[in-house]
Enzyme design. Structure first.
Site, PDB file in Angstrom:
ATOM      1  N   LYS A  85       0.805  -1.223   0.000  1.00 13.33           N
ATOM      2  CA  LYS A  85       0.000   0.000   0.000  1.00 13.33           C
ATOM      3  C   LYS A  85       0.839   1.274   0.000  1.00 13.33           C
ATOM      4  CE  LYS A  85      -4.322  -1.534   0.193  1.00 13.33           C
ATOM      5  NZ  LYS A  85      -5.365  -1.134  -0.773  1.00 13.33           N
ATOM      6  N   SER A 116       0.983 -10.016  -0.477  1.00  9.16           N
ATOM      7  CA  SER A 116       0.657  -8.586  -0.447  1.00  9.16           C
ATOM      8  C   SER A 116       0.818  -7.912   0.906  1.00  9.16           C
ATOM      9  CB  SER A 116      -0.780  -8.380  -0.942  1.00  9.16           C
ATOM     10  OG  SER A 116      -1.699  -9.101  -0.138  1.00  9.16           O
TER      11      SER A 116
END
Length: 415
Positions: free
Chosen positions: A52, A309
Site C-alpha cells: 500500500k 501482499s
C-alpha cells in the site's frame, strides 16, 4: 513503450528514495510441493509490511506536483492503507488525517501512529468502515484537504504497478504464471495494466476471499456491484465493492481466471508458511499462495510468481487462525452430545475416545430432558478419519449427537 509503462517505471524509480525494491524470492518448499518454479514477491517486507505504500506515495507525489502548497491529506482505513499514508506523510513533511473505525485493533492504531509520528492525527470514527469513510470525505469537503483513496484512483493503480516493474526486472523475464490477490482492485489493475503495456505473455489468476468476491460479482453483472454481506476475516481484501477505476481494467477478465479462497483454508496456508518457512503473512497476504492448490498440475514445470501482499498479522489472532485451520483440515470438530443423566455415563463416553482424540472443550449447556442433558464438546483428533470411527462407536453405544462444526448460526453462539 506506452505512456502507462513509462509512468510506472518513473514511479518505481522515485520510490527508491523511500524504500528499496522488495525481494523476489524462489521458495524451495512450494516449488517442490507443486513441481514448479515458485517465486514470492515479498510485499510483506516493505517498510509498512504491505504494498500500500506504493500507491500512497505515487498519488501524493502527483498531488504535490500539481500544487506544492498542499499540506493536508486524508484517508480512511482500518489497516495497511492507513500505515502507508502515514509513512508517506512523514516522508514529505505534510499533515495527514487518518480516519479509522472505533473498532480498529489497538495494534493497528499504534503502528499507524508510529509510522506517521507527529505528521499524522488519528481520528476514530464509526463502528463500521462506511461510517468512517463518510466522515473522512465530509472532513475533506469542509477543510479542502486531499482525499487519498486506497484503490479507486488511477495514480494509486499506477503506483501499485511498480510491483510488476520490480518483478520483471528481478526475474529477468515474464513468468509463465502470476497469481495476484484482489480486494478493491488497485494492485491487480495496476499490475495487469503494466503487463499489457509491456506485452508480457503471462497467464494471470486473480484470487478473492470466498466471503468477499466483489470482482466476481462485478464481472457477472457487467459493472461494479455492492455485496450485501462480506466476511471480514480477510480484512485486507474483503471489499464489498470493486473500485470503479480498477474495474475499467479488470472488467475484461475471464471469470474463469478469478479464484475463490475459503477463509478457513487460508488459515491452513498461513500456519504452514509460519511453521515451515517462518514467513508471517496476514490473511490477504496469503491469498496468492493459497490459490496454488487450485491450479495443481496446471502449473507443473512452470515459473510462477505469487504476490504476498501483506504481513501485518496481529498475533492475537493466532489462536483463531489455528482453530479455523484445524476445522478446515477436519481434525477438530464440535458437536452437541445428548448425555444420559446417570452415574457412569460420562465415563462410558470417555471410553469411546481413541488414543489420538483430545477433548478441547466440554460444557454442559442445559438439562434438555429429565433423563438427558446437552453437552457441548470440542474434540481434536490426529487425523480427520478418526472422527468417522469415533462417531460409529458413539452410535453403537446409543450416544446421540449433532455435529455443529459447520453450522454457522450455532457455532457463532456456542463456540
Amino acid at each position: 513503450m506506452t505512456d502507462f509503462a513509462k509512468a510506472a517505471r518513473a514511479a518505481t524509480a522515485a520510490m527508491r528514495d523511500l524504500f528499496p525494491a522488495t525481494p523476489l524470492q524462489r521458495n524451495a518448499f512450494l516449488s517442490e510441493r507443486y513441481d514448479a518454479d515458485i517465486w514470492l514477491k515479498r510485499e510483506d517486507l516493505s517498510p509498512v509490511r504491505s504494498y500500500k505504500i506504493r500507491g500512497a506515495f505515487n498519488a501524493m507525489t502527483k498531488r504535490l506536483a500539481e500544487d506544492p502548497e498542499r499540506r493536508l491529506f486524508v484517508c480512511a482505513s482500518a489497516g495497511n492503507h492507513a500505515q502507508g499514508v502515514a509513512f508517506v506523510c512523514r516522508h514529505f513533511g505534510v499533515r495527514g488525517e487518518i480516519f479509522m473505525p472505533v473498532t480498529t485493533p489497538r495494534q493497528k492504531i499504534e503502528k499507524t501512529r508510529a509510522f506517521g509520528g507527529d505528521a499524522v492525527e488519528i481520528r476514530l470514527v464509526g463502528d463500521y468502515f462506511d461510517d468512517t469513510l463518510a466522515a473522512a470525505q465530509a472532513f475533506c469537503e469542509e477543510s479542502g484537504a486531499v482525499f487519498l483513496s486506497p484503490f479507486d484512483d488511477p495514480d494509486v493503480m499506477e503506483g501499485q504497478a511498480s510491483v510488476a516493474v520490480e518483478m520483471l526486472e528481478q526475474l529477468g523475464k515474464a513468468p509463465d504464471r502470476l497469481i495476484l490477490p484482489v480486494g478493491g482492485g488497485g494492485l491487480s489493475s495496476g499490475v495487469l495494466s503494466y503487463f499489457k503495456a509491456t506485452g508480457a505473455a503471462t497467464r494471470v489468476k486473480l484470487v478473492e476471499p470466498l466471503g468477499g468476491m466483489s470482482l466476481a460479482a462485478a464481472l457477472k453483472a457487467g459493472h461494479p456491484v455492492t455485496l450485501p454481506v462480506v466476511d471480514n476475516f480477510v480484512d485486507g481484501a474483503a471489499v464489498a465493492r470493486i473500485g470503479a477505476a480498477p474495474f475499467e481494467v479488470l472488467g475484461a477478465t475471464d471469470p474463469g481466471d478469478v479464484l475463490a479462497a475459503p477463509e478457513n483454508r487460508i488459515c491452513v496456508t498461513i500456519s504452514e508458511l509460519l511453521n515451515i518457512e517462518g514467513i508471517v503473512l496476514e490473511p490477504a497476504g496469503a491469498l496468492a499462495i493459497d490459490a496454488l492448490q487450485d491450479l495443481g498440475a496446471a502449473i507443473r514445470g512452470q515459473s510462477v510468481v505469487c504476490v504476498t501482499s501483506g504481513g501485518n498479522f496481529d498475533f492475537e489472532r493466532l489462536p483463531e487462525v489455528k482453530e479455523r485451520a484445524m476445522r478446515y483440515r477436519g481434525v477438530k470438530k464440535y458437536f452437541i452430545l445428548r448425555m444420559p443423566q446417570r452415574p457412569g455415563a460420562l465415563k462410558d463416553f470417555l471410553a469411546l475416545l481413541g488414543p489420538g482424540d483430545d477433548i478441547a472443550r466440554f460444557e454442559y449447556l442445559k438439562k434438555s430432558a429429565r433423563n438427558f442433558g446437552s453437552v457441548l464438546i470440542g474434540i481434536e483428533a490426529r487425523d480427520a478419519a478418526d472422527f468417522e470411527a469415533l462417531f460409529t462407536r458413539m452410535a453403537e453405544c446409543g450416544f446421540a449427537y449433532r455435529d455443529i462444526t459447520e453450522d454457522e448460526v450455532l457455532a457463532e453462539f456456542l463456540i
